[in-house]
Design an enzyme around this catalytic site. Structure first.
Site, short mmCIF file in Angstrom:
data_model
loop_
_atom_site.label_atom_id
_atom_site.label_comp_id
_atom_site.label_asym_id
_atom_site.label_seq_id
_atom_site.Cartn_x
_atom_site.Cartn_y
_atom_site.Cartn_z
N GLU A 469 6.83 -0.45 -37.06
CA GLU A 469 5.76 0.26 -37.78
C GLU A 469 5.70 -0.19 -39.24
OE1 GLU A 469 3.68 1.54 -35.98
OE2 GLU A 469 4.92 1.76 -34.18
N HIS A 475 1.34 -5.22 -43.41
CA HIS A 475 0.02 -5.83 -43.20
C HIS A 475 -1.04 -5.04 -43.99
CE1 HIS A 475 -2.44 -7.94 -39.74
NE2 HIS A 475 -2.64 -8.51 -40.91
ZN LIG Z 1 2.40 -1.88 -33.02
#
Ligand SMILES: [Zn+2]
Length: 697
Positions: A469, A475
């Site tokens: 996660e 990201h």
């Molecule tokens: Zn994922």
């Protein structure tokens, strides 16, 4: 009282006013935000000036800012901090939101302007992200029915509205069916085999309900260790049957919803000119078409299925030598014997590892890894409001001190929080009127809570989940760009798991584990031998688990590619359901038929009558992975191939990390993902990299 949802927060970094939001604020906020969004859209559509990229495409990208703000909060809280009132609000606003989406997507004046800009795209000298935004905007309209005639547009709107409501109903049924079951134990002898931490958590769960003894439920931290450790086969069977029959029959039955949801999706796809829902969905993916998906699944399944069957046969033989009386390995016995075999052969159990993975140490280590790779720093903020006392919030800063994001972390299970783990945004990165709004990123997990006697200690799986996660969160947090729909995790569905699955690799690297893993009581560093066994055990039953994922992928395609055998032909009507005349038991039979047809050839454990995957398969029915479950494996191939570069150059290599940040993490979906990947890796992704990593070939 003013409604805190109706204006941007004045707190640092635009931190949401979780402290001021009350249930009665949601509906008026949605209504006002929708009205404001419509006015902005009207202004774009009615602009007397000729359509330009700026006054049409870019203006539309930034329209509805208030609605984005309200939705970004509401739908995340609906997952993480829900109750009947929230569910009720969701049901009430769902039609309003669908209507708003259609107000845009079926707006002919607006589409005419976008079409006009699209026609000039070759002469506009747009930057790559602008070009992508224009193409995506045009395609969004086409894929939402803008090219349809008037009658078909009405049909499309009705189908979409029905689909949205059914998906909500499906999700609510799974939550209710999960919460309704509990196993209450008062005779301590029935806890046989369960480690102390499982007993403690169950005792605490019982106390919270005002009960004596021990209470187990179907949430993962309760269910998974029960199946692994309980020595009582009849109790394991009871738990397994309850878990695997969730929302199959009974008051929360999802059978009809499975049939209706997939039927509606197929009709929508066909109305838009696609063969089926999979064709419609895959057009937007890195894979592009079914041929590429089938090839991936087949190429992985061919060597993995015989390997998985060998693994189970070996386990059965070993279990029978150790007192197992069954002729075949039953599904509720597999986790238990698999754990026993692992404990004996790898002398490694979750219990041995957990004392070295105190949650606080793991969080610091994961932050430290991000610092080492990307130079970013995490500064906890205790002055910003949160939606539950368990939630923590951090100011994320780049190496030069620049604010990158707020990072929220919500670790422990509670009623009203859905099971599993996920990353999300309360707000996406955007540059509005020259002002940059950095993202508000959140991760939500269901880790074992601290008890009165012990802090939260993670299993190695949970550590891997945290890394996963956190990879998604990077990201989001390291995103650069200006258009929210093209930044952060807004990438093709089969590409989005690359940053998350890549991060999991560090969880098996001794050089990283040794930086933080120490016994929470004695401070003793994790022994080398334990880490060696952890790495050796990594691929234990890897073929079994690969086949399990491939089966979910195949089941997804069975629901979403082609026309099912049990399905009536599409006669073009939409008002009444094709399945309305089916009795409840027939609907269940239809769902089970789809499963057995999809999975019969790749069974590894015996099929148990009365169990069902589809009725509680969140990912594909209400979670955004429809015709997309394969993408976990697609991304694993990308990840195995990508991590091999870190292996080659060093797992803390700053230059490789910088290239990953530059080419992948910062770019979001501003360019074609296949191109981004090639720029980082220098070649096309190769499935053999994954088979090698898993030691299947
Ligand atoms: Zn994922």
């Amino acid at each position: 009282m003013e409604n805190p949802l109706l204006q941007p927060s004045a707190l640092p970094f635009g931190a949401p006013r979780f402290d001021l939001i009350r249930p009665e604020h949601w509906k008026p906020a949605f209504e006002a935000a929708i009205a404001a969004g419509k006015a902005e859209v009207d202004a774009i559509a009615a602009n007397p000036a000729p359509a330009t990229f700026a006054n049409t495409v870019e203006a539309l990208e930034f329209a509805g800012a208030a609605l984005d703000r309200v939705s970004g909060l509401f739908f995340n809280l609906l997952e993480a901090e829900s109750d009947d009132a929230m569910q009720q609000i969701a049901e009430e606003i769902s039609p309003l939101l669908t209507e708003y989406d259609l107000y845009i997507s079926l707006n002919e004046a607006l589409f005419a302007r976008i079409h006009a800009v699209y026609e000039q795209r070759e002469t506009l000298e747009l930057a790559p992200d602008q070009r992508k935004l224009l193409e995506e905007s045009y395609k969004d309209f086409a894929r939402s029915g803008a090219l349809l005639g008037p009658a078909d547009k009405k049909t499309y709107a009705a189908l979409e509205e029905e689909l949205d409501l059914l998906q909500l109903k499906y999700g609510k049924n799974v939550l209710d069916a999960t919460n309704v079951f509990s196993l209450e134990i008062t005779d301590e002898a029935e806890l046989e085999g369960l480690p102390q931490y499982v007993r403690d958590a169950a005792a605490q769960a019982a106390r919270e309900k005002g009960l004596s003894g021990w209470r187990f439920d179907l949430s993962h931290p309760s269910y998974v260790p029960f199946l692994q450790f309980s020595a009582r086969a009849e109790l394991r069977e009871k738990m397994w049957r309850a878990f695997n029959a969730r929302a199959l029959g009974g008051p929360h039955d999802n059978s009809e919803n499975c049939l209706k949801i997939t039927d509606l999706r197929r009709r929508i796809a066909q109305l838009l000119g696609y063969a089926d829902w999979a064709a419609y969905e895959l057009e937007e993916r890195m894979a592009k078409n079914m041929g590429a998906v089938r090839k991936l699944l087949d190429e992985l399944m061919a060597p993995s299925l015989p390997a998985a069957r060998r693994e189970v046969a070996e386990l059965l033989a070993w279990a029978r030598e150790h007192g197992y009386a069954q002729e075949q390995m039953l599904p509720w016995d597999f986790p238990y014997w698999s754990e026993r075999y692992r404990a004996e052969h790898y002398a490694l159990s979750d219990e041995q590892l957990k004392p070295y993975f105190r949650l606080e140490d793991c969080i610091a280590a994961v932050f430290g890894l991000a610092t080492r790779l990307y130079g970013v720093q995490f500064v906890e903020r205790t002055d910003l409001p949160v939606y539950h006392p368990d939630v923590r919030v951090y100011d994320v800063q780049d190496a030069d001190g620049r604010h990158l994001a707020l990072f929220y972390a919500d670790f422990f299970p509670r009623p009203g929080k859905r099971s599993g783990a996920w990353m999300t945004n309360f707000r996406e990165l955007a540059v509005r009127g020259g002002v940059e709004e950095r993202p508000l990123v959140s991760i939500v997990t269901n880790f074992t809570k601290p008890t009165a006697d012990a802090p939260s200690l993670l299993t190695h799986d949970e550590l891997t989940t945290l890394l996963h996660e956190f990879g998604h969160a990077l990201h989001g947090m390291l995103a650069e760009g200006r258009y929210p729909s093209l930044t952060g995790t807004n990438v093709a569905r089969d590409f989005v798991e690359l940053p998350s699955q890549l991060m999991e690799n560090w969880g098996f690297e001794p050089a990283w584990l040794h930086t933080f893993a120490q016994h929470w009581q004695t401070g003793e560093p994790i022994p080398d031998a334990l880490v060696e066994r952890l790495v050796a055990a990594r691929n234990y039953h890897a073929a079994y688990f690969q086949v399990r994922q491939l089966r979910f992928g195949l089941l997804d395609l069975a629901w979403h590619a082609g026309v099912r055998r049990s399905e009536p032909a599409n006669d073009g009507t939409i008002a009444d359901s094709d399945h309305s005349s089916f009795a409840g038991s027939d609907r269940r039979t239809s769902v089970l038929d789809v499963e057995s047809q999809a999975l019969a050839d790749c069974a590894v454990l015996p099929d148990i009558p009365g169990s069902c995957i589809s009725t509680s398969f969140h990912h594909i029915f209400d979670g955004g992975y429809s015709a997309g479950y394969y993408s976990y494996k697609w991304a694993e191939v990308l990840e195995a191939d990508a991590f091999s570069l870190f292996r080659e150059r060093g797992i803390f290599d700053r230059a490789t990390a910088a290239s990953f940040r530059e080419n992948i993490l910062s770019k979001g979906g501003s360019e074609d993902e296949a191109l981004l990947y090639r720029r980082f890796r220098g070649h096309e992704p190769d499935p053999q990299a994954l088979l090698k990593k898993l030691e299947i070939i």
